[in-house]
Design a protein around this motif. Structure first.
Motif, short mmCIF file in Angstrom:
data_model
loop_
_atom_site.label_atom_id
_atom_site.label_comp_id
_atom_site.label_asym_id
_atom_site.label_seq_id
_atom_site.Cartn_x
_atom_site.Cartn_y
_atom_site.Cartn_z
N ASN A 185 -4.10 0.89 -2.53
CA ASN A 185 -3.61 -0.42 -2.13
C ASN A 185 -2.80 -1.06 -3.25
OD1 ASN A 185 -5.54 -1.34 -3.93
ND2 ASN A 185 -6.42 -2.84 -2.53
N THR A 190 0.86 -1.18 0.00
CA THR A 190 0.00 0.00 0.00
C THR A 190 0.90 1.23 0.00
OG1 THR A 190 -1.87 -1.02 1.12
CG2 THR A 190 -1.60 1.35 1.38
N GLY A 221 -8.24 -0.36 -4.22
CA GLY A 221 -8.66 0.36 -3.02
C GLY A 221 -7.99 1.72 -2.99
N ASP A 234 -10.49 14.18 3.35
CA ASP A 234 -11.75 14.86 3.02
C ASP A 234 -11.56 16.07 2.12
OD1 ASP A 234 -13.32 14.19 6.25
OD2 ASP A 234 -13.21 13.01 4.40
N ALA A 243 -3.83 10.81 0.51
CA ALA A 243 -4.43 9.74 -0.30
C ALA A 243 -3.66 8.45 -0.08
CB ALA A 243 -4.40 10.10 -1.79
N THR A 293 -1.80 -1.45 7.05
CA THR A 293 -2.95 -0.64 6.63
C THR A 293 -4.07 -1.54 6.11
OG1 THR A 293 -1.91 -0.34 4.48
CG2 THR A 293 -1.59 1.41 6.11
N LYS A 307 -10.89 15.16 -1.79
CA LYS A 307 -11.84 14.44 -2.63
C LYS A 307 -12.36 15.32 -3.74
CE LYS A 307 -13.33 11.36 1.08
NZ LYS A 307 -14.42 10.98 2.00
N TYR A 312 -8.23 5.77 -1.35
CA TYR A 312 -8.77 6.53 -0.24
C TYR A 312 -8.21 7.95 -0.28
CZ TYR A 312 -9.23 1.65 0.97
OH TYR A 312 -9.50 0.30 0.92
N TYR A 313 -9.03 8.91 0.12
CA TYR A 313 -8.62 10.31 0.11
C TYR A 313 -8.97 10.99 1.42
CZ TYR A 313 -8.22 9.70 -4.94
OH TYR A 313 -7.86 9.25 -6.19
N ARG A 362 -6.79 1.12 8.21
CA ARG A 362 -6.43 2.48 8.62
C ARG A 362 -5.44 3.06 7.62
NH1 ARG A 362 -7.70 4.06 13.71
NH2 ARG A 362 -5.80 5.32 13.88
N PHE A 363 -5.88 3.23 6.40
CA PHE A 363 -5.01 3.72 5.34
C PHE A 363 -4.59 5.16 5.59
CE2 PHE A 363 -5.26 0.12 2.62
CZ PHE A 363 -6.49 -0.45 2.90
N PHE A 364 -5.30 5.86 6.44
CA PHE A 364 -5.04 7.26 6.72
C PHE A 364 -4.01 7.45 7.83
CE2 PHE A 364 -7.24 6.86 10.68
CZ PHE A 364 -8.19 5.89 10.43
#
Length: 130
Positions: free
Chosen positions: A52, A33, A57, A62, A49, A105, A65, A59-60, A110-112
């Protein structure tokens, strides 16, 4: 050992675009990731951001986005990209890419969480003028 090198930062006017690149050495890049984070002067590190291993996968944060797009090339280039559009002065920061080589992650979703990434690049500076 994977090494990460960011590039593509610079000075841009508000409303403009930049594309950041993070080139990774090492043969296992496609298994990790990858995340982008930023730190503005006097501020905490902020999640931008993550993508994966497969690119399936994404993610951003907020505030990113709809403006930022993360992607990766797992083939010859071993590179993760961050396309940033409609840039604002508040996007001014040092941008870092990071790799999670341990799978934490994915295991935690918990990618953030920057603490779950164990490899970091040196950063590239982005400045957005108003």
């Amino acid at each position: 050992q994977v090494q990460l090198v960011e590039s593509g930062g610079g000075l841009v006017q508000a409303g403009g675009s930049l594309r950041l690149s993070c080139a990774a050495s090492g043969r296992s890049f496609s298994a990790y990731t990858m995340g982008w984070f930023r730190r503005a002067p006097g501020m905490e590190r902020e999640f931008v951001a993550a993508i994966n291993w497969s690119g399936g996968g994404i993610y951003y944060g907020d505030s990113m986005k709809g403006r930022f797009t993360v992607s990766r090339d797992n083939n010859a280039k071993n590179t993760v990209y961050l396309q940033m559009n409609s840039l604002k002065p508040e996007d001014t920061a040092a941008y870092f890419c990071a790799a999670d080589t341990g799978g934490l992650t994915t295991a935690t979703l918990r990618f953030f969480d920057g603490y779950l990434y164990n490899l970091w690049g040196q950063g590239t500076q982005v400045a957005v003028s108003s």
